[in-house]
Design an enzyme around this catalytic site. Structure first.
Site, mmCIF file in Angstrom:
data_model
loop_
_atom_site.group_PDB
_atom_site.id
_atom_site.type_symbol
_atom_site.label_atom_id
_atom_site.label_comp_id
_atom_site.label_asym_id
_atom_site.label_seq_id
_atom_site.Cartn_x
_atom_site.Cartn_y
_atom_site.Cartn_z
ATOM 1 N N GLU A 46 0.824 -1.212 0.000
ATOM 2 C CA GLU A 46 0.000 0.000 0.000
ATOM 3 C C GLU A 46 0.859 1.264 0.000
ATOM 4 O OE1 GLU A 46 -3.022 -0.264 -0.664
ATOM 5 O OE2 GLU A 46 -3.092 -2.439 -0.394
ATOM 6 N N ASP A 94 -4.710 -5.650 -8.950
ATOM 7 C CA ASP A 94 -4.029 -4.510 -9.577
ATOM 8 C C ASP A 94 -3.614 -4.841 -11.005
ATOM 9 O OD1 ASP A 94 -4.233 -3.153 -7.162
ATOM 10 O OD2 ASP A 94 -2.347 -3.986 -6.435
#
Length: 672
Positions: free
Chosen positions: A432, A507
């Protein structure tokens, strides 16, 4: 045994049980019968308090101390009872005198034997006949209803509402759509105004738009503003397994509508019955096609003065039959789009009418934070905020409740009690942080709003970016930076952990899809050029057997090369960006390990070079920042001047609008 036979058997058993229960109840509560000798003995002994002569031969007896007549004695006739009673009375008096007691005669009452017995003899069998007839009719209606319901099988299931309470004031964020529909309202109120000038109002109005944009609500608002009856039905209600039933229901629905003119007939999800005929997998469907044919005939058979408006809603107008879309039927299409920032602000105001809000709730800020939300999403968001406020025993819904509800709607509920290993926590923190650093440094990425390693929904962590503007178009540079930001988590894993995990699967999937659209749909590849190659479209089995490729295998190979080229280039950008800011990456991970969730202020402090201890000390007692303060801080910050290059004039041509890809609210969702 068939279902009808089972229902008949159950009904008969129920009736039999009811009769048995009634008989038992009468038997258990009936008076006890005694003989004449026992009656005489009790009378002479002075144990009887009252005697009631009922009918011609029944005598009810109440003993001393009893509250009711608990015994009964049957005599031959009233004359016989009179003779016996006179003899018993004389004996009772003599016995009392002999014992030195005072004779107390019991209370003696009579009724009219002729009226009671006659009435009872007539009403009792008549009542039984009525009860049995009612039960038999109910039994036949339930068990043998197939015969009776056959006459109602072709009746419409449309629900009629005569006093619709919804108004245009209850619909927000679609001013142009309201203006289009306002003409329908005026026609229903004053059709002569249009007829005098030779205008013909559209027979059908098709509302097209994504789910949740308020198509059904618009139809209700039109009926409410015009104050006319509103018939609503789903497209699937017409389709049955029996051929001809749907067509019969269409005819019945329009027959009912003609009795209530002027009125509105609303068909929701019309693509269930109105899709293209005679094509696709398995050919045509006779029932659905007959239903559609009947609908076409009914809509085209109206006179101009019938005052019936057919409205329908769908989010798949591309699969509707062309005959349904031609002028004279659904000849007006109104596109209900996802609301912009101003529209979302108005929608927030509409759905917040019945909710107690704290003064710090700012609709303008919420509208900027909820880019891509529909009206249904906003209504659900405020409902979640109200639930969270009630959970915390708040009397008012404050901005923190709404902010938490936004995170819950976007990424799912926080799983703070979930046990996370140190390895997973470290991977998620670097993952993150990689997203956040790339998003913070690349010019065309949205600003970082929140970074968290708390699991939410399917994600092990998340990064939320907050766009500064609600743009309708997306440039090539913004798309490239977005892809780099999506790959920032994988890049951080590779650099620091020296390994890669499965957490980047979502992603990679989104980045690959975005890159492929850039090449095949938006003409953003230098080698492919301005050529539309969107062959991998969704296949509709009602029309297409398989995907129709409009390019050769060589071009397909070039597309794959170009997609990989974009992904590799932006992955390299993410790698270089994180390498140049490795110290910030490590500090951010340390802060995330301590606080689990950081916000824009903490991210800014990290890039300002402050130490981890200073950041933790500065934000020790600080609550989650309100989005209003963040937006205000951004507006007050000085903006760099952008150099505008002069574009040479070109000849006017037809402009093709590039569809904007769906805004990505969550970044780096780790799925196991």
């Amino acid at each position: 045994m068939t279902n009808s036979g089972k229902r008949l058997l159950i009904t008969v058993l129920i009736i039999a049980l009811v009769i048995v229960a009634i008989v038992l109840a009468v038997r258990l509560t009936a008076a006890k019968e005694i003989s004449i000798n026992e009656f005489k003995e009790q009378y002479i002994s002075g144990n009887i308090a009252a005697i009631s002569v009922e009918g011609s031969y029944s005598v009810s007896i109440k003993y001393n101390g009893d509250k009711k007549f608990g015994y009964v004695c049957y005599v031959g006739s009233r004359a016989t009872f009179y003779d016996m009673y006179s003899e018993w009375e004389a004996e009772a008096k003599a016995k009392a005198i002999a014992e030195g007691k005072t004779y107390v005669a019991p209370t003696l009452s009579y009724n009219n034997p002729s009226s009671l017995s006659t009435l009872t003899s007539i009403l009792t069998p008549l009542l039984m006949i009525i009860v049995m007839a009612v039960l038999f009719f109910w039994m036949i209606r339930k068990s043998g209803g197939g015969t009776m319901q056959a006459f109602d099988f072709g009746k419409t299931n449309a629900q009629q509402v005569k006093n619709m309470k919804v108004r245009f004031s209850d619909v927000a964020g679609a001013d142009e759509e309201k203006q289009e529909l306002q003409e329908i309202v005026e026609f229903l109120k004053n059709p002569k105004k249009f007829q005098d000038i030779g205008a013909r109002i559209p027979h059908g109005v098709l509302l097209v738009g994504p789910p949740g944009t308020g198509k059904t609500l618009f139809a209700k608002a039109v009926a409410g503003e015009a104050n006319v009856p509103f018939f609503s039905i789903s497209g699937s209600d017409f389709v049955e397994m029996f051929v001809g039933v749907g067509a019969s229901r269409v005819r019945d629905m329009f027959d009912q509508a003609k009795k209530c003119m002027p009125c509105i007939v609303f068909i929701d999800e019309i693509d269930a019955v109105g899709r293209q005929r005679g094509a696709g997998l398995g050919g045509g469907n006779d029932e659905r096609e007959q239903t559609l044919n009947q609908l076409l005939v009914q809509m085209d058979g109206f006179e101009s003065n019938t005052n019936i408006i057919v409205m329908a809603a769908t989010n798949r107008s591309d699969i509707l039959d062309p005959a349904l879309m031609r002028p004279g039927r659904f000849d007006r299409q109104i596109y209900v789009n996802i609301p912009d920032v101003k529209g979302r602000e108005e929608i927030f105001k509409v759905h917040a009418r019945n909710k107690p809000l704290a003064p710090d709730v700012n609709f303008k800020s919420l509208a900027r934070l909820t880019s891509g939300f529909t009206g249904a999403d906003i209504e659900n968001l405020l409902n979640e905020a109200a639930i969270l406020a009630a959970r915390e025993n708040h009397k008012l819904i404050n901005m923190h409740d709404v902010s938490e509800a936004i995170d819950k709607v976007i990424a799912g509920p926080a799983k703070k009690s979930r046990v996370v290993t140190e390895t997973d926590k470290r991977i998620t923190a670097y993952h993150e942080s990689g997203h956040a650093i790339v998003a913070r440094l690349l010019k065309h990425c949205d600003a970082v709003h929140e970074v968290s390693i708390i699991p939410r929904g399917m994600a092990a962590g998340y990064t939320i970016t907050l766009p500064e503007t609600d743009d309708s178009h997306v440039t090539r540079n913004k798309l490239l930076d977005t892809i780099a930001m999506m790959l920032g988590g994988r890049a951080a894993e590779e650099l620091v952990i020296q390994d890669i995990s499965t957490g980047a699967s979502n992603d990679i999937q989104r980045a690959s899809g975005l890159a492929r659209k850039m090449v095949t749909e938006w003409g953003m590849s230098e080698k492919i050029g301005n050529m539309y190659l969107g062959a991998s479209e969704e296949v509709f089995l009602g029309r297409d057997y398989q995907t129709q490729l409009n390019y050769s295998d060589d071009v397909a190979a070039q597309i794959d090369v170009e997609v990989k080229k974009i992904l590799d280039a932006q992955y390299k950008v993410a790698i270089e960006t994180i390498k140049a800011n490795r110290d910030v990456l490590d500090k951010m991970v340390r802060v995330l390990f301590e606080k689990e969730t950081i916000y824009e202020d903490e991210v800014d402090m990290l890039f300002e070079g402050k130490s981890v201890e200073d950041i933790l000390q500065a934000t020790a007692n600080k609550e989650k920042p309100v989005v209003t303060d963040i937006l205000k801080k951004r507006e007050e910050a000085p903006k760099p001047e952008e150099k505008v290059e002069e574009v040479p004039a070109v000849e006017a041509t037809t402009t093709e609008v590039v569809e904007e890809p769906k805004a990505e609210e969550t970044k780096g969702e780790d799925k196991e």
